[in-house]
Scaffold this active site. Structure first.
Site, mmCIF file in Angstrom:
data_model
loop_
_atom_site.group_PDB
_atom_site.id
_atom_site.type_symbol
_atom_site.label_atom_id
_atom_site.label_comp_id
_atom_site.label_asym_id
_atom_site.label_seq_id
_atom_site.Cartn_x
_atom_site.Cartn_y
_atom_site.Cartn_z
ATOM 1 N N ARG A 27 1.989 5.836 0.819
ATOM 2 C CA ARG A 27 1.295 4.567 0.559
ATOM 3 C C ARG A 27 -0.163 4.593 1.003
ATOM 4 O O ARG A 27 -0.681 3.572 1.472
ATOM 5 C CB ARG A 27 1.984 3.393 1.264
ATOM 6 C CG ARG A 27 3.337 3.026 0.720
ATOM 7 C CD ARG A 27 3.229 2.065 -0.459
ATOM 8 N NE ARG A 27 4.539 1.838 -1.041
ATOM 9 C CZ ARG A 27 5.318 0.798 -0.746
ATOM 10 N NH1 ARG A 27 4.899 -0.120 0.084
ATOM 11 N NH2 ARG A 27 6.489 0.684 -1.311
ATOM 12 N N ARG A 31 -2.405 -2.078 0.303
ATOM 13 C CA ARG A 31 -3.006 -3.349 0.721
ATOM 14 C C ARG A 31 -3.794 -3.323 2.019
ATOM 15 O O ARG A 31 -4.502 -4.279 2.316
ATOM 16 C CB ARG A 31 -1.906 -4.419 0.809
ATOM 17 C CG ARG A 31 -1.410 -4.847 -0.563
ATOM 18 C CD ARG A 31 -0.182 -5.731 -0.461
ATOM 19 N NE ARG A 31 0.940 -4.956 0.072
ATOM 20 C CZ ARG A 31 2.201 -5.384 0.084
ATOM 21 N NH1 ARG A 31 2.505 -6.583 -0.360
ATOM 22 N NH2 ARG A 31 3.162 -4.614 0.560
ATOM 23 N N ARG A 40 -6.780 -4.658 -7.380
ATOM 24 C CA ARG A 40 -5.537 -5.325 -7.748
ATOM 25 C C ARG A 40 -5.813 -6.728 -8.270
ATOM 26 O O ARG A 40 -5.183 -7.170 -9.242
ATOM 27 C CB ARG A 40 -4.639 -5.369 -6.522
ATOM 28 C CG ARG A 40 -3.302 -6.020 -6.706
ATOM 29 C CD ARG A 40 -2.557 -5.790 -5.419
ATOM 30 N NE ARG A 40 -1.290 -6.446 -5.332
ATOM 31 C CZ ARG A 40 -1.122 -7.656 -4.808
ATOM 32 N NH1 ARG A 40 -2.161 -8.342 -4.377
ATOM 33 N NH2 ARG A 40 0.090 -8.164 -4.730
ATOM 34 N N ASP A 77 4.869 3.202 -9.065
ATOM 35 C CA ASP A 77 5.988 2.717 -8.259
ATOM 36 C C ASP A 77 7.259 3.403 -8.728
ATOM 37 O O ASP A 77 7.359 3.783 -9.891
ATOM 38 C CB ASP A 77 6.140 1.197 -8.394
ATOM 39 C CG ASP A 77 6.985 0.636 -7.253
ATOM 40 O OD1 ASP A 77 6.424 0.409 -6.176
ATOM 41 O OD2 ASP A 77 8.214 0.468 -7.440
ATOM 42 N N TYR A 154 18.232 -0.926 -6.315
ATOM 43 C CA TYR A 154 17.436 -2.033 -6.865
ATOM 44 C C TYR A 154 18.015 -2.516 -8.192
ATOM 45 O O TYR A 154 17.989 -3.705 -8.499
ATOM 46 C CB TYR A 154 15.979 -1.600 -7.054
ATOM 47 C CG TYR A 154 15.252 -1.414 -5.739
ATOM 48 C CD1 TYR A 154 14.674 -2.502 -5.082
ATOM 49 C CD2 TYR A 154 15.159 -0.168 -5.141
ATOM 50 C CE1 TYR A 154 14.019 -2.344 -3.864
ATOM 51 C CE2 TYR A 154 14.501 0.002 -3.924
ATOM 52 C CZ TYR A 154 13.936 -1.086 -3.292
ATOM 53 O OH TYR A 154 13.303 -0.931 -2.094
HETATM 54 O O1 CP3 Z 1 2.211 6.420 -1.655
HETATM 55 C C1 CP3 Z 1 1.373 5.968 -2.455
HETATM 56 O O2 CP3 Z 1 0.224 5.620 -2.112
HETATM 57 C C2 CP3 Z 1 1.737 5.902 -3.934
HETATM 58 C C3 CP3 Z 1 2.177 4.660 -4.407
HETATM 59 C C4 CP3 Z 1 3.579 4.151 -4.156
HETATM 60 C C5 CP3 Z 1 3.872 2.763 -4.216
HETATM 61 N N1 CP3 Z 1 5.213 2.613 -4.132
HETATM 62 C C6 CP3 Z 1 2.865 1.723 -4.374
HETATM 63 C C7 CP3 Z 1 3.218 0.338 -4.014
HETATM 64 C C8 CP3 Z 1 4.787 4.818 -3.956
HETATM 65 C C9 CP3 Z 1 5.046 6.300 -3.746
HETATM 66 C C10 CP3 Z 1 5.816 3.825 -3.950
HETATM 67 C C11 CP3 Z 1 7.247 4.141 -3.830
HETATM 68 C C12 CP3 Z 1 8.205 3.059 -3.656
HETATM 69 N N2 CP3 Z 1 8.225 1.821 -4.255
HETATM 70 C C13 CP3 Z 1 9.370 3.161 -2.877
HETATM 71 C C14 CP3 Z 1 9.811 4.398 -2.145
HETATM 72 C C15 CP3 Z 1 9.023 4.634 -0.927
HETATM 73 C C16 CP3 Z 1 9.231 3.632 0.143
HETATM 74 O O3 CP3 Z 1 8.273 2.925 0.444
HETATM 75 O O4 CP3 Z 1 10.346 3.570 0.681
HETATM 76 C C17 CP3 Z 1 10.076 1.923 -2.971
HETATM 77 C C18 CP3 Z 1 11.352 1.585 -2.264
HETATM 78 C C19 CP3 Z 1 9.346 1.106 -3.862
HETATM 79 C C20 CP3 Z 1 9.719 -0.267 -4.343
HETATM 80 C C21 CP3 Z 1 8.706 -1.206 -3.891
HETATM 81 N N3 CP3 Z 1 7.466 -1.356 -4.485
HETATM 82 C C22 CP3 Z 1 8.732 -2.044 -2.738
HETATM 83 C C23 CP3 Z 1 9.918 -2.204 -1.812
HETATM 84 C C24 CP3 Z 1 7.490 -2.682 -2.665
HETATM 85 C C25 CP3 Z 1 6.987 -3.566 -1.562
HETATM 86 C C26 CP3 Z 1 6.953 -4.989 -1.899
HETATM 87 C C27 CP3 Z 1 6.059 -5.723 -0.904
HETATM 88 O O5 CP3 Z 1 5.558 -6.757 -1.301
HETATM 89 O O6 CP3 Z 1 5.860 -5.234 0.218
HETATM 90 C C28 CP3 Z 1 6.716 -2.226 -3.754
HETATM 91 C C29 CP3 Z 1 5.349 -2.634 -4.069
HETATM 92 C C30 CP3 Z 1 4.288 -1.593 -3.866
HETATM 93 N N4 CP3 Z 1 4.385 -0.311 -4.285
HETATM 94 C C31 CP3 Z 1 3.003 -1.797 -3.279
HETATM 95 C C32 CP3 Z 1 2.317 -0.585 -3.377
HETATM 96 C C33 CP3 Z 1 0.899 -0.278 -2.969
HETATM 97 C C34 CP3 Z 1 2.472 -3.107 -2.730
HETATM 98 C C35 CP3 Z 1 2.286 -4.002 -3.924
HETATM 99 C C36 CP3 Z 1 1.101 -4.935 -3.872
HETATM 100 O O7 CP3 Z 1 -0.051 -4.489 -4.036
HETATM 101 O O8 CP3 Z 1 1.381 -6.124 -3.742
#
Ligand code: CP3
Length: 354
Positions: A27, A31, A40, A77, A154
């Protein structure tokens, strides 16, 4: 094709000698960076950002402009795959990911099909090739996917869950239905990762975020078995270069030997494991990636440096370590503290690489 200017990350994954320990952060684009929040906002929302290759390229490069990281990771994602299967992904403010059509009925499960990545996930492939061009061979690009089991969590729950009650109910009551979903997911992930490799991803990582909620037996039967199939089906070479892969099960510390036996090149570690003991267990077979507790980044730079030094010391001399966090970087992390982390890894790791 010109050579990579910094191939430290790819070399470490293959346990080849390097001058220092490479570092990137799960990540790393997100944010905690004000410039990410601006892009974003321009996209409208998170999913529109993922689906716009220009903006996805922009945010992929943002952390690299700030910190001398040794790898870039595709901005996307894991849930784009079930979205492409027609489940209707959306993100509701403050509640995380949700599906409009979660898998609730047997007919919907029987109807699931493997999406063609070149058409249904075209925007990801376009982002990969565009990011490669923008990177101009400075550092390698990592592609990724969720594991079949983590995606199924999910798809069945319809969003995030505290206890995965519905997934576990299906696992014990209707195991053949869950196996069907996992089989489709494994074929989808294999095709998706291979398409990313053909579009230019130079390494790939499988995120098994929820495998760790399973019992020992269920982990092997419902998560690892399908990861193993994916690893067996992945392209290991593209455009004359090796394409290493990383398997990360959060909470998988008990199962490192089984994970290493899938045939993967590297195993991701969360922060609960001692990386020195992990190396003793599987270091002759695989590289290790990890494993700083992301919460350390809330402490002062001196503390961050001490904790980095501890992990480097525990891994010890020689190659085969990619420094990372044990899970994704937290939203309110101060960017200056990330600078301190990257600097500490680069400065303190030289002495372990003779
Ligand atoms: O690592 C990186 O920088 C690459 C981008 C990346 C994202 N998600 C961007 C993201 C990667 C590799 C993921 C993987 C991902 N997504 C996983 C597996 C890794 C982990 O974290 O366990 C999972 C379970 C997801 C599903 C998902 N997407 C979740 C649970 C969330 C969080 C929701 C929240 O509001 O906290 C996301 C959203 C997400 N994916 C964000 C980012 C930067 C935040 C979204 C935003 O900008 O609001």
């Amino acid at each position: 094709m010109t050579a990579l200017k910094n191939d430290t990350f790819l070399r470490a994954l293959q346990r080849q000698p390097t001058a220092y320990t490479p570092v990137w952060l799960m990540r790393q684009a997100g944010r905690y960076l004000p410039e990410y929040n601006q892009t974003r906002a321009r996209a409208g929302d998170f999913l529109s950002l993922c689906k716009n290759p220009d903006l996805a390229t922009e945010v992929t490069l943002q952390p690299l402009a700030r910190f001398p990281l040794d790898a870039a990771i595709l901005f996307s994602d894991i849930l784009t795959v079930p979205d492409a299967m027609g489940l209707g992904l959306y993100f509701s403010q403050g509640e995380g990911p949700k599906f409009e059509r979660p898998l609730r009925e047997e007919w919907a499960i029987r109807d699931l099909a493997v999406p063609d990545p070149e058409t249904h996930l075209r925007y990801v492939m376009d982002a990969v090739s565009q990011i490669r061009r923008a990177l101009d061979n400075q550092v390698p690009l990592i592609g990724f996917s969720g594991s079949p089991f983590t995606l199924a969590c999910y798809m069945i729950e319809g969003g995030s869950s505290q206890d995965f009650a519905q997934v576990k109910a299906m696992l014990y009551q209707r195991p053949e239905l869950l196996h069907h979903i996992l089989d489709v997911n494994a074929r989808a992930v294999t095709a998706y990762l291979n398409a990313q490799i053909e579009s230019g991803a130079q390494a790939v990582m499988i995120f098994d975020t929820w495998g760790g909620v399973l019992s020992h037996a269920a982990y092997h039967e419902f998560s690892l078995r399908y990861i193993e199939r994916i690893v067996a089906g992945l392209k290991r070479e593209h455009a004359g270069a090796a394409v290493p892969n990383i398997v990360f099960t959060k909470g998988g510390g008990h199962w490192l030997e089984s994970i290493a036996a899938t045939g993967c090149d590297a195993v991701g570690l969360d922060w609960t494991v001692d990386i020195g003991l992990a190396r003793e267990r599987v270091g002759a077979k695989v590289a290790l990636q990890g494993n700083l507790d992301p919460a350390v980044l809330f402490a002062a730079p001196e503390v961050i440096r001490t904790e980095v030094a501890r992990i480097l010391e525990r891994f010890g001399p020689g190659s085969g370590h990619v420094f990372n966090l044990g899970h994704g970087i937290a939203q309110h992390t101060p960017p200056d503290h990330v600078s301190a982390l990257v600097e500490a890894v680069h400065q303190l790791s030289g002495k372990y690489h003779a």
